[in-house]
Design a protein around this motif. Structure first.
Motif, mmCIF file in Angstrom:
data_model
loop_
_atom_site.group_PDB
_atom_site.id
_atom_site.type_symbol
_atom_site.label_atom_id
_atom_site.label_comp_id
_atom_site.label_asym_id
_atom_site.label_seq_id
_atom_site.Cartn_x
_atom_site.Cartn_y
_atom_site.Cartn_z
ATOM 1 N N ALA A 81 0.836 -1.207 0.000
ATOM 2 C CA ALA A 81 0.000 0.000 0.000
ATOM 3 C C ALA A 81 0.864 1.248 0.000
ATOM 4 O O ALA A 81 0.626 2.202 0.752
ATOM 5 N N GLY A 82 1.900 1.233 -0.840
ATOM 6 C CA GLY A 82 2.651 2.448 -1.104
ATOM 7 C C GLY A 82 1.952 3.260 -2.174
ATOM 8 O O GLY A 82 0.824 2.956 -2.592
ATOM 9 N N LEU A 83 2.608 4.285 -2.662
ATOM 10 C CA LEU A 83 1.974 5.176 -3.630
ATOM 11 C C LEU A 83 1.602 4.455 -4.921
ATOM 12 O O LEU A 83 0.551 4.706 -5.508
ATOM 13 N N GLY A 84 2.465 3.543 -5.389
ATOM 14 C CA GLY A 84 2.187 2.842 -6.642
ATOM 15 C C GLY A 84 1.018 1.894 -6.534
ATOM 16 O O GLY A 84 0.112 1.887 -7.384
ATOM 17 N N GLY A 85 1.000 1.063 -5.500
ATOM 18 C CA GLY A 85 -0.091 0.117 -5.322
ATOM 19 C C GLY A 85 -1.427 0.806 -5.113
ATOM 20 O O GLY A 85 -2.458 0.361 -5.647
ATOM 21 N N LEU A 86 -1.416 1.900 -4.360
ATOM 22 C CA LEU A 86 -2.666 2.632 -4.112
ATOM 23 C C LEU A 86 -3.155 3.340 -5.369
ATOM 24 O O LEU A 86 -4.369 3.420 -5.602
ATOM 25 N N THR A 87 -2.230 3.863 -6.180
ATOM 26 C CA THR A 87 -2.639 4.492 -7.442
ATOM 27 C C THR A 87 -3.294 3.462 -8.350
ATOM 28 O O THR A 87 -4.331 3.732 -8.976
ATOM 29 N N LEU A 88 -2.706 2.283 -8.437
ATOM 30 C CA LEU A 88 -3.314 1.215 -9.235
ATOM 31 C C LEU A 88 -4.720 0.896 -8.734
ATOM 32 O O LEU A 88 -5.676 0.808 -9.529
ATOM 33 N N ALA A 89 -4.875 0.720 -7.428
ATOM 34 C CA ALA A 89 -6.183 0.394 -6.868
ATOM 35 C C ALA A 89 -7.191 1.492 -7.155
ATOM 36 O O ALA A 89 -8.361 1.217 -7.472
ATOM 37 N N ARG A 90 -6.752 2.740 -7.075
ATOM 38 C CA ARG A 90 -7.665 3.867 -7.328
ATOM 39 C C ARG A 90 -8.093 3.915 -8.801
ATOM 40 O O ARG A 90 -9.298 4.098 -9.095
ATOM 41 N N VAL A 91 -7.155 3.760 -9.725
ATOM 42 C CA VAL A 91 -7.520 3.795 -11.148
ATOM 43 C C VAL A 91 -8.458 2.639 -11.482
ATOM 44 O O VAL A 91 -9.443 2.814 -12.223
ATOM 45 N N LEU A 92 -8.189 1.465 -10.951
ATOM 46 C CA LEU A 92 -9.097 0.333 -11.163
ATOM 47 C C LEU A 92 -10.485 0.645 -10.594
ATOM 48 O O LEU A 92 -11.507 0.351 -11.234
ATOM 49 N N HIS A 93 -10.537 1.229 -9.413
ATOM 50 C CA HIS A 93 -11.824 1.572 -8.796
ATOM 51 C C HIS A 93 -12.625 2.525 -9.685
ATOM 52 O O HIS A 93 -13.849 2.357 -9.845
ATOM 53 N N LEU A 94 -11.942 3.515 -10.271
ATOM 54 C CA LEU A 94 -12.636 4.464 -11.144
ATOM 55 C C LEU A 94 -13.241 3.780 -12.362
ATOM 56 O O LEU A 94 -14.220 4.271 -12.935
ATOM 57 N N HIS A 95 -12.657 2.639 -12.752
ATOM 58 C CA HIS A 95 -13.175 1.888 -13.894
ATOM 59 C C HIS A 95 -14.067 0.725 -13.465
ATOM 60 O O HIS A 95 -14.365 -0.162 -14.274
ATOM 61 N N TYR A 108 3.077 6.386 -11.703
ATOM 62 C CA TYR A 108 2.828 6.309 -13.142
ATOM 63 C C TYR A 108 2.640 4.859 -13.571
ATOM 64 O O TYR A 108 1.732 4.542 -14.352
ATOM 65 N N ASP A 109 3.496 3.967 -13.053
ATOM 66 C CA ASP A 109 3.314 2.539 -13.332
ATOM 67 C C ASP A 109 1.920 2.086 -12.925
ATOM 68 O O ASP A 109 1.233 1.378 -13.668
ATOM 69 N N GLY A 110 1.518 2.462 -11.692
ATOM 70 C CA GLY A 110 0.208 2.049 -11.195
ATOM 71 C C GLY A 110 -0.921 2.537 -12.072
ATOM 72 O O GLY A 110 -1.861 1.787 -12.384
ATOM 73 N N ALA A 111 -0.830 3.802 -12.498
ATOM 74 C CA ALA A 111 -1.877 4.362 -13.352
ATOM 75 C C ALA A 111 -1.900 3.690 -14.716
ATOM 76 O O ALA A 111 -2.972 3.350 -15.250
ATOM 77 N N GLU A 112 -0.713 3.478 -15.304
ATOM 78 C CA GLU A 112 -0.644 2.860 -16.632
ATOM 79 C C GLU A 112 -1.139 1.414 -16.594
ATOM 80 O O GLU A 112 -1.829 0.962 -17.518
ATOM 81 N N LEU A 113 -0.783 0.696 -15.539
ATOM 82 C CA LEU A 113 -1.267 -0.682 -15.421
ATOM 83 C C LEU A 113 -2.775 -0.706 -15.240
ATOM 84 O O LEU A 113 -3.468 -1.522 -15.867
ATOM 85 N N GLY A 114 -3.290 0.191 -14.417
ATOM 86 C CA GLY A 114 -4.737 0.256 -14.227
ATOM 87 C C GLY A 114 -5.474 0.562 -15.514
ATOM 88 O O GLY A 114 -6.504 -0.061 -15.823
ATOM 89 N N LYS A 115 -4.944 1.511 -16.288
ATOM 90 C CA LYS A 115 -5.581 1.850 -17.568
ATOM 91 C C LYS A 115 -5.506 0.690 -18.553
ATOM 92 O O LYS A 115 -6.469 0.428 -19.287
ATOM 93 N N ALA A 116 -4.366 -0.003 -18.565
ATOM 94 C CA ALA A 116 -4.222 -1.137 -19.482
ATOM 95 C C ALA A 116 -5.232 -2.234 -19.168
ATOM 96 O O ALA A 116 -5.854 -2.820 -20.073
ATOM 97 N N ILE A 117 -5.429 -2.517 -17.884
ATOM 98 C CA ILE A 117 -6.411 -3.532 -17.483
ATOM 99 C C ILE A 117 -7.818 -3.089 -17.845
ATOM 100 O O ILE A 117 -8.630 -3.885 -18.358
ATOM 101 N N ALA A 118 -8.109 -1.808 -17.617
ATOM 102 C CA ALA A 118 -9.449 -1.296 -17.920
ATOM 103 C C ALA A 118 -9.729 -1.314 -19.422
ATOM 104 O O ALA A 118 -10.879 -1.510 -19.850
ATOM 105 N N GLU A 119 -8.676 -1.120 -20.233
ATOM 106 C CA GLU A 119 -8.854 -1.106 -21.682
ATOM 107 C C GLU A 119 -9.045 -2.508 -22.262
ATOM 108 O O GLU A 119 -9.679 -2.672 -23.313
ATOM 109 N N GLN A 120 -8.482 -3.520 -21.591
ATOM 110 C CA GLN A 120 -8.593 -4.899 -22.086
ATOM 111 C C GLN A 120 -8.995 -5.837 -20.941
ATOM 112 O O GLN A 120 -8.268 -6.770 -20.616
ATOM 113 N N PRO A 121 -10.139 -5.602 -20.350
ATOM 114 C CA PRO A 121 -10.524 -6.390 -19.169
ATOM 115 C C PRO A 121 -10.747 -7.869 -19.474
ATOM 116 O O PRO A 121 -10.675 -8.691 -18.562
ATOM 117 N N ASP A 122 -11.001 -8.191 -20.729
ATOM 118 C CA ASP A 122 -11.242 -9.585 -21.091
ATOM 119 C C ASP A 122 -10.003 -10.277 -21.659
ATOM 120 O O ASP A 122 -10.075 -11.430 -22.076
#
Length: 377
Positions: free
Chosen positions: A10-24, A312-326
């Motif tokens: 739950a550092g900055l990267g992990g929390l950013t990923l969780a937040r971007v995923l939550h928004l999607h 940035y890694d967390g955000a980019e990973l979150g966006k990538a998952i949201a773009e190709q969830p299947d």
């Protein structure tokens, strides 16, 4: 999307990923070894860059909250000679390109943005293992386990997830920091506070230096850099704060008293922070169902990019998952192929910066680099 997302750290990267995923609309669970958000101090100032860290916060929908945390004027930087002479003085230009915030406050806005229960505190990982068919199992020190079809290691330098992907381990970078704090600097330590100025201070000599930041409330946060092997530091008893302080200060005999006061007058015991790094260009072959971000993926010597890259890694990973969830594997592949060169470039630049900071020609080589950069901008 039916994939369950398990984030370790739950550092900055992990929390950013969780937040971007939550928004999607994608739920995630974050497991953190610390027992609470306030279990330990969260470090000092961070300059959040407009080309990576701020972009991550925009993706997380938290840019306004971030701006409310910015400490005005802290982008100012000065370089002093060991006798206290100001050699370079760069004021805060007010552009907001690299505004400074407190790490703990930034982490808190990320925590506050997540649904209750997203972070599972006191979950320290003891091991991870592959279960087959893209699934992995995480075992915690309390004996509990969790299985997941998407495991993300956001667990820093000594990642317990990394061995699933890579045999690489961080190596000592040849230099350590010794961390000290002076509280209420303007009133209690006026000479040191004046030397630090309104933002950050660098007082450098070949192989060593005193680096300080002005934080909220007049706190002066200092990192004393020494290029010595680990055995050298092991000979110092850091449980004896007085003796350890005296030993570290001895390396700066003859320096201006307003600079050495940042060591000798510390309001906290000196804390040793050895620096480690992964090999520059660290990467791995794609392993289904698992990936890394931040220091777990590309730990490097400090260069001002670590926290920015993690977010940035967390955000980019979150966006990538949201773009190709299947097609999670396609998402992870796209993320990693962009992340690998990004991390390698930052690590190489960090090595170059540290050469400027501690080379035989410091501080003048660093001043020349800063002056040329100003002229080119």
């Amino acid at each position: 999307m039916t994939t369950d997302v398990t984030i370790i750290g739950a550092g900055l990267g992990g929390l950013t990923l969780a937040r971007v995923l939550h928004l999607h609309g994608i739920p995630a669970t974050v497991h953190e070894a610390e027992t609470s958000p306030t279990a330990r101090a969260q470090g000092g100032m961070l300059d959040i860059h407009d080309y990576n860290g701020q972009l991550a916060l925009q993706a997380a929908g938290l840019i306004d909250e971030f701006r409310s945390l910015v400490l005005e004027g802290r982008q100012a930087m000065r370089i002093l000679d060991r006798d206290g002479t100001v050699l370079f003085d760069q004021p805060d230009d007010g552009t907001g390109g690299r505004p400074e915030v407190q790490r703990g406050e930034l982490r808190q806005i990320l925590l506050d943005s997540l649904p209750a229960g997203t972070v599972r505190w006191g979950h320290k990982v003891s091991s991870t293992r592959a279960l087959g068919e893209s699934r992995h199992e995480v075992t915690f020190t309390d004996g509990s386990t969790v299985g997941t079809s998407l495991l993300v290691g956001a667990d820093g330098a000594w990642s317990r997830v990394r061995p699933l992907l890579s045999a690489a381990t961080p190596e000592y970078a040849g230099r350590s920091y010794v961390e000290t704090y002076l509280f209420d600097g303007d009133a209690r330590h006026p000479a040191a506070a004046k030397a630090v100025g309104g933002g950050s201070l660098l007082a450098l000599a070949p192989g060593k230096g005193i680096q300080a930041h002005r934080e909220r409330g007049g706190t002066l946060h200092t990192y004393v850099a020494l290029t010595e092997p680990q055995d050298w530091f092991a000979a110092i008893d850091f449980t004896d704060a007085v003796a350890a302080t005296a030993r570290i200060a001895r390396e700066f005999d003859g320096w201006a008293p307003e600079l050495t006061a940042l060591i000798t007058d510390g309001d906290t015991p000196p804390a040793l922070r050895p620096l480690h790094a992964l090999p520059v260009g660290h990467r791995w072959d794609r392993v289904p169902g698992v990936t890394l971000l931040g220091d777990a993926a590309h730990l490097s010597v400090p260069n001002g990019e670590g926290a920015n890259l993690a977010m940035y890694d967390g955000a980019e990973l979150g966006k990538a998952i949201a773009e190709q969830p299947d097609d999670i594997e396609a998402a992870l592949t796209a993320y990693e192929q962009a992340m690998f060169p990004r991390g390698a470039e930052a690590a190489a630049e960090g090595i170059q910066l540290n050469e400027l900071l501690f080379s035989d020609h410091t501080p003048h080589s660093l001043i020349t680099a800063f002056t040329e950069a100003e002229q080119a901008s």
